[in-house]
Scaffold this active site. Structure first.
Site, PDB file in Angstrom:
ATOM      1  N   ASP A   1       0.882  -1.246  -0.109  1.00 21.19           N
ATOM      2  CA  ASP A   1       0.027   0.451   0.052  1.00 21.19           C
ATOM      3  C   ASP A   1       0.542   1.510   0.030  1.00 21.19           C
ATOM      4  OD1 ASP A   1      -1.654  -1.730   0.722  1.00 21.19           O
ATOM      5  OD2 ASP A   1      -2.895  -1.183   2.609  1.00 21.19           O
TER       6      ASP A   1
ATOM      7  N   HIS B   1       3.673  -2.621   2.977  1.00 19.95           N
ATOM      8  CA  HIS B   1       3.775  -0.753   2.535  1.00 19.95           C
ATOM      9  C   HIS B   1       5.028  -0.813   1.631  1.00 19.95           C
ATOM     10  CE1 HIS B   1       0.860  -0.858   5.591  1.00 19.95           C
ATOM     11  NE2 HIS B   1      -0.103  -0.047   4.720  1.00 19.95           N
TER      12      HIS B   1
HETATM   13 ZN    ZN Z   1      -2.278   3.221   3.491  1.00 16.20          ZN
END
Ligand code: ZN
Length: 482
Positions: free
Chosen positions: A306, A448
């Site tokens: 993400d 991430h």
């Molecule tokens: Zn996020």
């Protein structure tokens, strides 16, 4: 945007200015919600991924991101780092880091929970051509007691090699004429206190802080935005005074004139005189056809990354994934897609899935349906501009979702089974261990790709779990073959 320290120093003048804000009640998106943080993200905004400035054309651009994925500590910050404009980057970094540190110590490190507070700092390019760079940072700091929305423009003069405050767009000689005209304009507005105005603009320091958001309109006028900062008082808003090009041109400094010219008729490229502008190459790995992994017969895992894309982290990650022929899903943030189209293209070319993670990472459950739609539609349009294909999946920031958010989009929501908390620990070995120990067949794993430590964990994850018989597929592939 105002730093915490400055906010306190200026409390008296800003409180007086608070009276001005009611005049802006009619402005759409002035409710302080993070979705309204950028004027681009407001309801009714077009879904054009970039307007005016195309950040993907800025050589060597990096977006500095920091964000959490926990609703107990919801923050997302971003500012651009442009080669040559180091002094301006440093000013933005200082403001953002101070604001974030205050938020984290007050909200994330206490045992009270976030109590509805959320910090969101997003960026937008105003000018990026010739020898002029202009950026607006918009901060939404929403609390249970109210919400604060503030913005600040940063200017860099490549000819002078200097970071300029917004007030430097006006020449010293014309300052009095400009301030008189500005006070006239503000005095005419409902609720404005003339004595308060006098106080706010009399001292140079206060003036520079109150007048920290100035930018040109497409036809050369000057837009001055006065905001309240984070006062913790409800009904945040801003007042905009716009002077026509004819009125403002005689008041401009030499830099102001160049900034005006580059806004009205932008040059083809930006040259700030940087000695070098390294541009990390996007990997060129190309997937060999569709993935035929049958997750009914073999053990599958869907790794999801993400908040990117980020340079150079995402490029490094793509190289790791290609080495193991692993596919993954990238939940991208629109403002980063706009800056790094080539990385999103490289993700798609390598057979990965591109999902939508909103434009600037707000808690979607705090937005209106129109704001949710704007956040997602703009991002999908940016992904389509990069890859030719719109996403079908979205991941709500902080995993925050409700029926209203679901109803505002046709995208299918994706949460996660395994949370590595990689944004918090920033420790490659710990991230790798979390995935290896926790992941089970057909799980969706949250990571991430804006953090180098998370990217560094990936080879160990792929090596260990491949040896244990796992296959790495996209979320849509996992869903389709189960
Ligand atoms: Zn996020």
């Amino acid at each position: 945007m105002r730093t915490h320290a400055r906010t306190h120093a200026l409390l008296p003048s800003l409180l007086l200015l608070g009276a001005l804000t009611f005049t802006a009640a009619c402005a759409p998106g002035s409710n302080g919600a993070p979705g309204a943080a950028s004027s681009d993200a407001r309801p009714g905004a077009t879904t054009s991924p970039t307007r005016g400035v195309d950040p993907s054309r800025i050589k060597g651009l990096q977006i500095v991101n920091d964000s959490s994925e926990h609703s107990s500590c919801p923050f997302a910050t971003s500012y651009p780092e442009v080669p040559g404009a180091e002094a301006m980057t440093a000013a933005m970094r200082k403001d953002v880091e101070q604001r974030l540190a205050t938020f984290r110590s007050g909200v994330c490190e206490g045992d009270q929970g976030s109590a509805g507070r959320e910090l969101n700092i997003s960026h937008r390019f105003l000018v990026a051509s010739g020898d002029v760079l202009g950026v607006r940072l918009t901060t939404a700091d929403q609390s249970g007691a109210g919400s604060g929305l503030s913005s600040r423009t940063y200017w860099y003069d490549g000819a002078d090699r200097a970071h300029s405050p917004a007030v430097a767009l006006v020449s010293d000689g014309a300052r009095d004429a400009f301030l008189t005209a500005l006070k006239d304009q503000l005095t005419g507005r409902e609720g404005v206190d003339a004595t308060a105005l006098e106080g706010a603009f009399s001292a140079p320091d206060a003036r520079a802080t109150v007048l920290d958001d100035m930018a040109f309109t497409a036809d050369g006028g000057l837009k001055v935005t006065v905001d309240r900062g984070d006062m913790g008082v409800p009904a945040a808003g801003e007042i905009v005074v716009t002077f026509s090009a004819k009125t403002v041109t005689p008041w401009l400094s030499a830099f102001g004139e160049r900034a005006q010219r580059q806004t009205v008729a932008p040059g083809r490229s930006l040259d700030l005189g940087a000695s070098s502008t390294p541009v990390p190459a996007a990997p060129t790995h190309t997937a060999s056809g569709d993935d035929d992994t049958d997750c009914k017969r073999v053990k599958c895992l869907a790794l999801t990354f993400d908040d990117g894309p980020a340079a150079p982290e995402t490029a490094t990650l793509l190289t790791h994934l290609a080495r193991y022929e692993a596919r993954a899903t990238f939940f991208t943030v629109g403002q980063n897609v706009a800056a790094h189209r080539e990385l999103v293209r490289a993700e798609a070319r390598a057979g990965h899935e591109i999902g939508n993670h909103s434009w600037n990472h707000p808690d979607l459950t705090k937005l209106t349906p129109a704001q949710v739609a704007s956040q997602l539609n703009r991002t999908s349009a940016a992904v389509k501009a990069a890859t030719g294909k719109e996403p079908t999946l979205f991941r709500p920031p902080y995993g925050a979702i409700n029926a209203q958010v679901k109803a505002a989009t046709t995208l299918s929501p994706v949460l996660w089974d395994v949370d590595t908390e990689d944004w918090k620990y920033r420790d490659a070995a710990k991230v790798a261990r979390a995935v290896i120990d926790k992941a089970q067949r057909n799980d969706v794993v949250l990571l991430h790709d804006i953090h180098p430590t998370s990217v560094a964990a990936v080879p160990e994850i792929l090596r260990t779990l491949t040896a244990r018989g796992y296959h790495f597929v996209t979320v849509s592939h996992l869903r389709a073959t189960l």
